[in-house]
Design an enzyme around this catalytic site. Structure first.
Site, short mmCIF file in Angstrom:
data_model
loop_
_atom_site.label_atom_id
_atom_site.label_comp_id
_atom_site.label_asym_id
_atom_site.label_seq_id
_atom_site.Cartn_x
_atom_site.Cartn_y
_atom_site.Cartn_z
N LYS A 171 0.91 -1.12 0.11
CA LYS A 171 0.06 0.00 -0.14
C LYS A 171 0.78 1.35 0.05
O LYS A 171 1.74 1.38 0.98
CB LYS A 171 -0.81 -0.03 1.19
CG LYS A 171 -1.90 1.34 1.27
CD LYS A 171 -1.36 2.28 1.94
CE LYS A 171 -2.09 3.86 1.97
NZ LYS A 171 -1.68 4.69 2.75
N GLY B 239 1.13 8.40 1.85
CA GLY B 239 2.02 9.42 2.77
C GLY B 239 3.18 9.89 2.31
O GLY B 239 2.99 10.54 1.05
N GLY C 63 -4.25 11.19 -1.25
CA GLY C 63 -5.06 12.21 -0.36
C GLY C 63 -4.42 13.61 -1.13
O GLY C 63 -5.19 14.64 -1.23
N ASP D 289 -5.59 1.74 2.96
CA ASP D 289 -5.12 0.66 3.91
C ASP D 289 -6.17 -0.80 3.93
O ASP D 289 -5.59 -1.70 3.84
CB ASP D 289 -4.77 1.20 5.46
CG ASP D 289 -3.76 2.27 5.45
OD1 ASP D 289 -2.68 1.89 4.52
OD2 ASP D 289 -3.94 3.07 6.30
N LYS E 214 -4.68 1.32 10.79
CA LYS E 214 -3.49 0.74 10.11
C LYS E 214 -3.24 -0.53 10.75
O LYS E 214 -3.18 -1.81 10.16
CB LYS E 214 -2.37 1.46 10.04
CG LYS E 214 -2.45 2.69 9.02
CD LYS E 214 -0.98 3.69 9.06
CE LYS E 214 -1.08 4.94 8.24
NZ LYS E 214 -1.60 4.66 6.76
#
Length: 335
Positions: free
Chosen positions: A78, A81, A114, A233, A292
């Site tokens: 995944k 970030g 995001g 996630d 997570k």
């Protein structure tokens, strides 16, 4: 010490390999047949071309037991970030993926996006809001989420992987009904934020078997065709379970699970399910780490061998986690 240099100091290879039935750990070599191809040779040569010849062979020698363990196994990654926001870290992640694919790992790449979504919502004057870490997604926001994740971020990542020497295929959860979504229990507050009702891997399995890297955007639809925004996630964890993956790797903006959430130096390098549940009960796992860790626990409960929450801010964190005994975060093992 740099990430590349860390590879040089992994533990020496034991003379007697650990039995296949042993509980997974960071160092569990097994015996397999070896193979090679011109593509693998080319990619490895490009990756190691800046280091002295003796150092290159030392790296390959020390990585051998890890290559043997994971070759032919499915690993779900995944991506998001800090590793997605920084161009340098993005290049590091892509290089790692291609190298791991070339040495025989079956990589499945799941991504969110995001920061990109925020940029486009801001351009269009649409206000972002969040509830418990989830983006509140009305109809207008859902349209932007789909366009950005599926049409922009996904194809950008596919292009980067192809340019780096592997062959990627861009998909989203709607394609082939990979994910079938249902509304979140908090749909009245969250809007078109969904949960995964079922997973169908029939489209993915032949791709992975033939050496392609599926790149999957975390958007899915329900039985009526209504699109939903899915937590990446969660999507990665459900997919890892459905594929019977050897490893689930979640790239994050933190070092991993901390014994003391206020002390960055208290990293827990390896923990089993019982231990991580106790930490959750004791309140040591809090905030954004809760979903997570819950995702990892759920995946392990469904048969995934190990799940790791790794530091996406660290250069070549994927290689450190897969090809060294030191790792790059926290590895959670099953019962």
């Amino acid at each position: 010490m740099s990430a590349a240099k860390t590879l040089f100091f992994s533990p020496s290879i034991p003379k007697t390999p650990t039995p296949k039935s042993a509980k997974p750990s960071r160092f569990t070599p097994i015996r397999i047949q070896s193979s090679s191809s011109s593509q693998q040779t080319q990619t490895l040569t490009q990756t190691l071309s800046t280091t002295p010849a003796k150092t290159r062979v030392k790296i390959l020698s020390e990585a051998l037991p890890f290559i043997q363990r994971f070759r032919g196994k499915t690993v779900v990654v995944k991506y998001g970030g800090a590793a997605m926001k920084s161009e340098a870290l993005q290049a590091s992640v892509i290089a790692d993926l291609v190298l791991l694919s070339c040495i025989g790992l079956r990589i499945v790449f799941v991504h969110g996006g995001g920061p990109e979504i925020n940029q486009w919502l801001n351009r269009l004057g649409i206000q972002s809001s969040f509830l418990n870490g989830l983006r509140v997604t009305d109809a207008s926001t859902m349209e932007i989420v789909s366009m950005v994740l599926v049409g922009k971020v996904n194809k950008h990542l596919v292009g980067l992987i192809n340019k780096a020497g592997a062959t990627a295929v861009g998909l989203c959860g709607t394609d082939g009904r990979i994910f079938t979504a249902v509304p979140s229990p908090n749909a009245d507050q969250l809007g078109f934020v969904g949960e995964i009702a079922s997973v169908d891997t029939s489209v993915l399995e032949p791709l992975v078997k033939d050496g392609y890297i599926p790149v999957i955007a975390s958007v899915a639809a329900d039985g009526t065709g209504q699109s939903y925004n899915i937590n990446a996630d969660t999507a990665a964890g459900e997919l890892a379970a459905a594929l019977g993956a050897e490893k689930l790797l979640l790239l994050t903006d933190v070092a991993g699970i901390l014994e003391d959430k206020d002390d960055p130096g208290s990293l827990v390098k390896e923990i089993d399910l019982g231990g991580v549940r106790r930490m959750m009960d004791d309140g040591k796992i809090a905030g954004g780490m809760i979903p997570k860790v819950s995702c990892c626990v759920k995946a392990l409960g469904k048969g995934v061998k190990t799940a790791s929450i790794i530091d996406g801010r660290l250069d070549h964190s994927l290689l450190l986690e897969v090809l060294t005994d030191e790792g790059a975060g926290t590895m959670i093992t099953g019962p």
